[in-house]
Scaffold this active site. Structure first.
Site, PDB file in Angstrom:
ATOM      1  N   LYS A 102       0.818  -1.217   0.000  1.00  0.00           N
ATOM      2  CA  LYS A 102       0.000   0.000   0.000  1.00  0.00           C
ATOM      3  C   LYS A 102       0.854   1.269   0.000  1.00  0.00           C
ATOM      4  O   LYS A 102       0.481   2.277  -0.615  1.00  0.00           O
ATOM      5  CB  LYS A 102      -0.969  -0.009   1.179  1.00  0.00           C
ATOM      6  CG  LYS A 102      -2.034  -1.092   1.070  1.00  0.00           C
ATOM      7  CD  LYS A 102      -3.026  -1.023   2.228  1.00  0.00           C
ATOM      8  CE  LYS A 102      -4.049  -2.151   2.134  1.00  0.00           C
ATOM      9  NZ  LYS A 102      -5.074  -2.064   3.196  1.00  0.00           N
ATOM     10  N   GLY A 115      -5.067   1.723  18.302  1.00  0.00           N
ATOM     11  CA  GLY A 115      -4.009   1.569  17.308  1.00  0.00           C
ATOM     12  C   GLY A 115      -3.750   2.865  16.573  1.00  0.00           C
ATOM     13  O   GLY A 115      -4.662   3.688  16.397  1.00  0.00           O
ATOM     14  N   GLY A 140      -0.800   1.962  10.231  1.00  0.00           N
ATOM     15  CA  GLY A 140      -1.327   2.197   8.890  1.00  0.00           C
ATOM     16  C   GLY A 140      -2.814   1.972   8.770  1.00  0.00           C
ATOM     17  O   GLY A 140      -3.519   2.739   8.092  1.00  0.00           O
ATOM     18  N   THR A 183       2.201   2.944  22.119  1.00  0.00           N
ATOM     19  CA  THR A 183       3.163   4.053  22.030  1.00  0.00           C
ATOM     20  C   THR A 183       2.376   5.354  22.005  1.00  0.00           C
ATOM     21  O   THR A 183       1.752   5.690  20.993  1.00  0.00           O
ATOM     22  CB  THR A 183       4.030   3.924  20.765  1.00  0.00           C
ATOM     23  OG1 THR A 183       4.610   2.624  20.715  1.00  0.00           O
ATOM     24  CG2 THR A 183       5.120   4.983  20.751  1.00  0.00           C
ATOM     25  N   VAL A 184       2.391   6.075  23.097  1.00  0.00           N
ATOM     26  CA  VAL A 184       1.540   7.257  23.251  1.00  0.00           C
ATOM     27  C   VAL A 184       1.867   8.323  22.207  1.00  0.00           C
ATOM     28  O   VAL A 184       0.963   8.974  21.661  1.00  0.00           O
ATOM     29  CB  VAL A 184       1.670   7.828  24.676  1.00  0.00           C
ATOM     30  CG1 VAL A 184       0.846   9.102  24.822  1.00  0.00           C
ATOM     31  CG2 VAL A 184       1.227   6.793  25.697  1.00  0.00           C
ATOM     32  N   ASP A 185       3.144   8.527  21.926  1.00  0.00           N
ATOM     33  CA  ASP A 185       3.532   9.561  20.958  1.00  0.00           C
ATOM     34  C   ASP A 185       2.887   9.333  19.596  1.00  0.00           C
ATOM     35  O   ASP A 185       2.452  10.281  18.937  1.00  0.00           O
ATOM     36  CB  ASP A 185       5.058   9.615  20.804  1.00  0.00           C
ATOM     37  CG  ASP A 185       5.733  10.305  21.990  1.00  0.00           C
ATOM     38  OD1 ASP A 185       5.002  10.920  22.793  1.00  0.00           O
ATOM     39  OD2 ASP A 185       6.977  10.233  22.102  1.00  0.00           O
ATOM     40  N   TYR A 187     -10.953 -10.129  10.803  1.00  0.00           N
ATOM     41  CA  TYR A 187     -12.087 -11.038  10.660  1.00  0.00           C
ATOM     42  C   TYR A 187     -11.570 -12.460  10.485  1.00  0.00           C
ATOM     43  O   TYR A 187     -10.429 -12.702  10.086  1.00  0.00           O
ATOM     44  CB  TYR A 187     -12.957 -10.652   9.452  1.00  0.00           C
ATOM     45  CG  TYR A 187     -12.251 -10.768   8.124  1.00  0.00           C
ATOM     46  CD1 TYR A 187     -12.251 -11.972   7.412  1.00  0.00           C
ATOM     47  CD2 TYR A 187     -11.564  -9.690   7.582  1.00  0.00           C
ATOM     48  CE1 TYR A 187     -11.580 -12.091   6.207  1.00  0.00           C
ATOM     49  CE2 TYR A 187     -10.901  -9.799   6.377  1.00  0.00           C
ATOM     50  CZ  TYR A 187     -10.913 -11.000   5.695  1.00  0.00           C
ATOM     51  OH  TYR A 187     -10.246 -11.120   4.507  1.00  0.00           O
TER      52      TYR A 187
END
Length: 298
Positions: free
Chosen positions: A72, A141, A144, A167-169, A237
Site C-alpha cells: 500500500k 491503534g 497504517g 506508544t503514546v507519541d 475477521y
C-alpha cells in the site's frame, strides 16, 4: 458488431502473499450482479518489484488494481509521481489500496479502507437508530490501518476521534494530523480512561485498528470506555469471533468483525473503476458463507 464491446475488462489484486485473498470472489460477485463482463485475478508481486509489476499490468491493458499487504505504501509512492493523481483519503493515509489505470497512462490512487469501514459502521449504527454524525470514535491503534480511516471519519461527520495506542507519541501524532483536517481529536495510552479527555457526550463507537487480533491478543482498554460504547468493531475477521470480540461476550454490546469493511471497501473500489455500485450486503452474505465453508474444510 464489434466483438471488443463484449471483451471483459481486466482487474487484479496485487500482494505478497496473495493466495488467501477473497477479492476475486467479491468482485466477480459484484460483476455478476450488474451483468458486467469482468475478469479479476490475483497477482503475486516480488517484494522488491511492485512498480515493475504495475507497469507490466498497465502494458497488458489491465484497467485497475486492488493493492494489499505489503504494497500500500508502494502504491502511494508510485502514484505520487506526476502526472498521476491521489484522492484526499490516499493523501492523508500516505497509502493506497486502489489503483485506476487511465487510458492516457496515468494512475489514480485511492484509499477505500476508511470509506468501507464507515459504510459498514453506518449500516450497523442504523439498526440502533444512529449515524456516525451523531457519534464519536475511539480507535485502538495508530498504525497504517488506523491512519487509513481518519480522513473518512472526517468526511462522515464523526464528532470526535480518540486514538489510544501502546506508544503514546504515535497516538498523539495521529490525533494532531486529524485535527489538521478539522476532525477534533486526542491521543493517549491504551489504559487512559475517557475522563482524561474533554469529550463530547455523544455515543462512542470503539474500533480496534491494531494488529492484536492477528496475535490472539486483547487490547488492555480502560473498562470505562465500554460503558459509553454503543458498538464495538474489530477490523480483523475470521470464521470464528476474534479474541477481542470474544473478550466482550459478557457485555451487552453489539460487536462486529471487519468482514463488512472488506466488502464495502471493495464496493468503493468497484465504483471508482466502473462508476456502478453493486449490492454489498448481498455479496457480504455470500462471503461470510464462503469463509465458514472454507473453515469447515480445514
Amino acid at each position: 458488431m464489434n466483438a471488443l464491446i463484449h471483451q471483459a475488462d481486466r482487474y487484479v489484486v496485487i500482494g505478497n502473499p496473495i493466495a488467501h485473498s477473497m477479492s476475486p470472489f467479491i468482485h466477480s460477485n459484484f460483476a455478476a450482479q450488474l451483468g458486467l463482463p469482468l475478469q479479476y485475478e490475483r497477482v503475486l508481486a516480488p517484494l522488491d518489484g511492485f512498480a515493475q509489476t504495475v507497469a507490466a499490468l498497465q502494458a497488458a491493458g489491465v484497467k485497475g488494481a486492488n493493492v494489499t499487504v505489503p504494497f500500500k505504501l508502494d502504491a502511494f509512492a508510485l502514484a505520487s509521481a506526476s502526472p498521476n493523481s491521489l484522492t484526499p483519503a490516499a493523501e492523508f493515509a500516505q497509502a493506497a489500496n486502489t489503483l485506476k489505470f487511465n487510458a492516457n497512462g496515468t494512475v489514480l490512487a485511492d484509499n477505500t479502507d476508511g470509506g468501507g469501514l464507515c459504510r459498514d459502521l453506518n449500516r450497523q449504527l442504523n439498526t440502533l437508530g444512529l449515524h456516525l454524525e451523531q457519534c464519536q470514535v475511539l480507535m485502538i491503534g495508530a498504525g497504517g490501518a488506523a491512519s487509513g480511516c481518519v480522513a473518512a471519519f472526517q468526511q462522515a461527520g464523526v464528532q470526535h476521534l480518540t486514538v489510544l495506542n501502546r506508544t503514546v507519541d504515535k497516538a498523539r501524532q495521529l490525533a494532531q494530523r486529524a485535527e489538521a483536517i478539522d476532525l477534533p481529536a486526542a491521543g493517549g495510552g491504551l489504559d487512559t480512561p475517557p475522563s482524561h479527555f474533554d469529550l463530547p457526550g455523544t455515543p462512542v463507537v470503539i474500533v480496534n485498528a491494531s494488529s492484536s487480533s492477528l496475535k490472539g491478543d486483547v487490547p488492555a482498554l480502560h473498562p470505562d470506555w465500554y460503558e459509553r460504547a454503543v458498538l464495538v468493531y474489530d477490523m480483523m475477521y475470521a470464521a470464528e469471533p476474534t479474541a477481542f470480540i470474544r473478550s466482550l461476550s459478557k457485555l451487552d454490546l453489539p460487536c462486529s468483525d471487519g468482514l463488512g469493511m472488506l466488502v464495502f471497501q471493495a464496493q468503493l473500489a468497484f465504483e471508482v473503476w466502473t462508476g456502478q455500485s453493486p449490492n454489498a450486503l448481498e455479496t457480504l452474505t455470500k462471503v461470510r458463507q464462503a469463509l465458514l465453508a472454507k473453515a469447515k474444510q480445514q
